[in-house]
Design an enzyme around this catalytic site. Structure first.
Site, PDB file in Angstrom:
ATOM      1  N   ASP A  46     -61.724  -3.351 -22.701  1.00 50.07           N
ATOM      2  CA  ASP A  46     -62.500  -4.431 -23.315  1.00 50.07           C
ATOM      3  C   ASP A  46     -63.806  -3.842 -23.838  1.00 50.07           C
ATOM      4  O   ASP A  46     -64.744  -3.606 -23.082  1.00 50.07           O
ATOM      5  CB  ASP A  46     -62.786  -5.546 -22.303  1.00 50.07           C
ATOM      6  CG  ASP A  46     -63.410  -6.775 -22.958  1.00 50.07           C
ATOM      7  OD1 ASP A  46     -63.834  -6.672 -24.131  1.00 50.07           O
ATOM      8  OD2 ASP A  46     -63.469  -7.831 -22.313  1.00 50.07           O
TER       9      ASP A  46
ATOM     10  N   SER B 126     -65.018 -14.926 -21.702  1.00 49.22           N
ATOM     11  CA  SER B 126     -66.081 -14.376 -22.548  1.00 49.22           C
ATOM     12  C   SER B 126     -67.363 -15.180 -22.328  1.00 49.22           C
ATOM     13  O   SER B 126     -67.875 -15.225 -21.217  1.00 49.22           O
ATOM     14  CB  SER B 126     -65.629 -14.382 -24.015  1.00 49.22           C
ATOM     15  OG  SER B 126     -66.443 -13.549 -24.800  1.00 49.22           O
TER      16      SER B 126
ATOM     17  N   TYR C  75     -66.131 -23.620 -22.951  1.00 49.29           N
ATOM     18  CA  TYR C  75     -66.661 -22.446 -23.665  1.00 49.29           C
ATOM     19  C   TYR C  75     -68.149 -22.640 -23.971  1.00 49.29           C
ATOM     20  O   TYR C  75     -68.989 -22.052 -23.373  1.00 49.29           O
ATOM     21  CB  TYR C  75     -65.855 -22.179 -24.936  1.00 49.29           C
ATOM     22  CG  TYR C  75     -66.245 -20.876 -25.600  1.00 49.29           C
ATOM     23  CD1 TYR C  75     -65.773 -19.665 -25.090  1.00 49.29           C
ATOM     24  CD2 TYR C  75     -67.088 -20.858 -26.697  1.00 49.29           C
ATOM     25  CE1 TYR C  75     -66.151 -18.464 -25.676  1.00 49.29           C
ATOM     26  CE2 TYR C  75     -67.465 -19.659 -27.286  1.00 49.29           C
ATOM     27  CZ  TYR C  75     -66.996 -18.462 -26.777  1.00 49.29           C
ATOM     28  OH  TYR C  75     -67.376 -17.279 -27.348  1.00 49.29           O
TER      29      TYR C  75
ATOM     30  N   HIS D 198     -60.218  -7.400 -24.661  1.00 48.01           N
ATOM     31  CA  HIS D 198     -60.868  -8.703 -24.554  1.00 48.01           C
ATOM     32  C   HIS D 198     -59.855  -9.843 -24.622  1.00 48.01           C
ATOM     33  O   HIS D 198     -60.146 -10.959 -24.222  1.00 48.01           O
ATOM     34  CB  HIS D 198     -61.912  -8.839 -25.664  1.00 48.01           C
ATOM     35  CG  HIS D 198     -62.927  -9.895 -25.406  1.00 48.01           C
ATOM     36  ND1 HIS D 198     -63.743  -9.897 -24.281  1.00 48.01           N
ATOM     37  CD2 HIS D 198     -63.272 -11.003 -26.110  1.00 48.01           C
ATOM     38  CE1 HIS D 198     -64.539 -10.953 -24.330  1.00 48.01           C
ATOM     39  NE2 HIS D 198     -64.274 -11.647 -25.420  1.00 48.01           N
TER      40      HIS D 198
END
Length: 711
Positions: free
Chosen positions: A642, A555, A474, A681
């Site tokens: 999203d 993301s 991430y 999302h």
């Protein structure tokens, strides 16, 4: 090429001038989700991707095994409100967890709110909630199809029936009750032109704080806070534990900093009838202040002011100048204070992160002294309940191999002995066949900076470089990637003989704000370099080879995957990018994207444009110089609802990716996108959709790495 991709019109006339740097945006038309051309493009892409996924010979086995192993009972921590206990429970495959009510912990549980009954496909989810102080009323948000937009409803806990009140135009909202139980503060956006159903791209600006009195129409709600001239400000509101004060933390983006405004409701006679007279205790964005509790006018806050790993401070509202602030619990020399809570009026529960592993402690509220450390295995605390007025706490522990243990601990005396309240078990899984270890590898820019990485695999594997390896990352927004339980990853390790590796790269919060800042703004390349160094470490240590590495992230992690695939296509065999931020020059123009400029920067600023253009996935796709190197087999995933990272990012990226590699005779690996309907999302996604998506992801992996099903 082995695949025939849909043609996408390239518009050569759409040219933007960024500080005398001209950039052609060939696929600007894909930013309109409602145009027929965009819809046809999406349908055409799915028509290529879905048959490819469905032809995977082990897809049905993957789907069946994920569904089979997913079917275990899941529980949340019990929460006491008024005279009742409440907890979330999912029998196994329910699309949404159900909220239950009990008169005591030993009493029979009754269904209180079942969101599965609110839509046929299970796409309506609870998103945010708050009980009134006496436990009589329950305010809850409902999200449809994964959108960040919610409607707030109210339910009477005595009757189980909803009130007539419904609040709309709500997004990223507080929900906090006044202690007379008559109403809540919440956040509302102005009515915007066009639709607000999660498929729009309109920027979210001018959020305001309102007070709603039960039994009155929303049109009569009282505007309590508004910030003219500061359209990006967002307000978090919380009524203090004593009910006297309203604490507002005001943020402009995703950085862990906020202004701190407090209103003494007692001076108003608790009569809320207009804009509130806030005292501006902190009127800058220099640090973060999170309300923990207060005794009278003395407030306890968690802060990173001059303490990147966080500490607790006391601020006396009657004399709030900074020089009079007092440290209650000092910053730890190594560990990061993740959260704190007050319980039994005089005690604090503090959760720290020690090398990405949770630790839990009890402290004295008056002195700050540590009273006890609660025993924990290596893993994460993912659930907690316990309020200031409660005499016991519940907390939930998980690890890579543990689906969940809920502990109960009495906090009235001096002897803190947690007991297992509920242990969650899978029907057909033996964790003893797997092992977890943590390694530390040097960063590329500084050999003294060590990056932690968890590696999980079946016991007894031979390190011969033969194993498929899922590398997940991430690296952003101060978010820590801690151990968590995943059915699909277990199946990957067990039946596809894979290895799971999770490096805690910079940009996250694993070592506090210093770690975060080392991977944001001008330092963003550190995030990508750390991820690539993790891959190299795993290759060097014979866990795998480059062509057996699958990189995955969602993301900001989707940005990570795409940027790394662009920079080092030779290092990865497969790339799975979920709901990624791909257009770094225009992300701030859509929905809540403007809030991310605190981590990324903004192309409107020349210096920041020069950072962004160097790694923006959309703008850095090229055919590798080495003819022997292909771009990794790539699957993008997004959802039509999203409204966090709008689908246009993935659509524009796949259009450009396919266009560039049409020119390559060497590219035989697929470059595909899967666009789901009625999904957003990720939050609130129904179980059925989650299982389908996971089956598709692992089918794509298996098909491209030629993996066989192992029993």
């Amino acid at each position: 090429m082995s695949f025939s991709y849909p043609d996408a019109r390239r518009d050569e006339t759409c040219v933007d001038d960024y500080h005398s740097h001209k950039v052609t945006d060939h696929y600007r038309w894909l930013e309109d989700p409602d145009s027929e051309e965009t819809k046809k493009f999406v349908d055409a892409q799915n028509a290529v991707t879905i048959p490819f996924l469905e032809k995977c010979p082990i897809r049905q086995k993957l789907h069946n095994r994920i569904k089979e192993l997913w079917d275990y009972p899941k529980f949340g921590c019990p929460m006491k409100h008024g005279l009742h206990y409440f907890y979330y429970h999912n029998t196994g495959l329910q699309n949404q967890s159900v909220l239950y009510i009990q008169d005591s912990l030993e009493a029979e549980a009754r269904e209180f709110l079942d969101p599965n009954k609110l839509s046929e496909e299970g796409t309506v989810a609870i998103s945010g909630s708050a009980f009134s102080e006496d436990g009589r009323y329950f305010a809850y948000g409902l999200s449809d199809a994964g959108s960040d937009w919610i409607t707030i409803h109210f339910r009477d806990t005595n009757t189980g029936c909803d009130l007539d009140d419904v609040l709309k135009n709500v997004k990223f909202s507080s929900m906090t009750w006044t202690h007379d139980h008559k109403g809540i503060f919440y956040n509302q956006y102005p009515e915007q032109d066009g639709k607000s159903d999660g498929t729009e791209t309109t920027s979210n600006l001018d959020q305001k704080l309102y007070y709603h009195r039960l039994g009155t129409p929303q049109s009569e709600d009282i505007l309590s806070a508004s910030w003219p001239g500061n359209s990006k400000w967002m307000t978090g509101a919380q009524v203090s534990h004593c009910g006297r004060y309203l604490i507002c933390d005001i943020r402009e983006g995703c950085d862990p900093v906020n202004r701190l405004y407090i209103c003494d409701l007692e001076t108003l006679g608790y009569n809320i009838n207009g804009l509130l007279p806030f005292v501006k205790v902190v009127d800058n964005f220099d640090a973060e202040y999170e309300y923990i509790t207060n005794n009278g006018s003395v407030f306890t806050f968690k802060t990173n002011l001059n303490s990147p790993r966080y500490r607790l401070i006391n601020i006396n509202f009657d004399s709030y100048l900074p020089e009079k602030w007092v440290t209650l619990v000092e910053q730890h020399e190594h560990d990061v204070l993740e959260w704190a809570a007050c319980v039994n009026n005089s005690k604090l529960v503090l959760c720290y992160l020690h090398d990405v592993k949770s630790t839990l402690h009890i402290h004295d509220l008056t002195s700050g002294k540590r009273l006890a450390t609660l025993p924990l295995d290596i893993g994460s605390i993912v659930g907690y309940s316990g309020q200031k007025k409660d005499t016991e706490i519940f907390y939930q522990f998980v690890s890579f191999l543990t689906p969940g243990i809920i502990y109960r601990c009495c906090v009235t005396g001096d002897d803190f002995q947690p007991v297992v309240f509920r242990q969650i078990k899978l029907k057909d899984f033996d964790q003893s066949g797997f092992e977890t270890k943590q390694v530390f590898y040097p960063s590329l820019d500084d050999p003294y900076t060590k990056i932690p990485m968890f590696i999980i695999h079946r016991k007894g594997i031979e390190l011969d470089g033969s194993h498929p390896l899922l590398l997940y990352g991430y690296g952003g927004f101060n978010i820590s990637i801690t151990p968590t339980f995943s059915v699909s990853r277990l199946i990957f390790m067990n039946h596809l003989r894979g290895i799971l590796a999770i490096p805690n790269i910079r940009g996250g919060g694993e070592y506090g704000e210093t770690w975060h800042k080392a991977g944001m703004l001008a330092n963003k390349q550190n995030v990508f370099s750390d991820f690539q160094s993790a891959a190299q470490y795993l290759i060097d240590n014979k866990y795998t080879t480059a062509q057996r590495i699958i990189i995955n992230g969602g993301s900001n992690g989707g940005l990570l995957v795409a940027a790394c695939a662009n920079q080092r296509p030779d290092l990865f065999g497969c790339a799975i990018a979920q709901v990624g931020v791909m257009d770094m020059l225009r992300f701030h123009k859509f929905t809540i994207g403007h809030a991310w400029t605190t981590d990324f920067g903004c192309s409107d600023n020349e210096e920041e444009f020069n950072w962004l253009i160097k790694y923006s996935p959309l703008h850095n796709i090229k055919i590798p110089d080495d003819p022997e190197v292909q771009y990794p087999a790539t699957l993008l995933l997004t959802g039509d609802h999203d409204d966090r990272v709008v689908p246009l990012h993935s659509l524009k990226f796949i259009a450009q990716l396919q266009n560039v590699f049409r020119q390559s005779k060497n590219q035989s690996k697929p470059l595909m996108i899967r666009v789901d309907t009625k999904s957003g999302h990720g939050a609130g996604k129904p179980t059925g959709k989650v299982i389908e998506e996971l089956a598709d992801i692992y089918s794509f992996i298996a098909e491209n790495l030629k993996l066989q099903w192992q029993h």
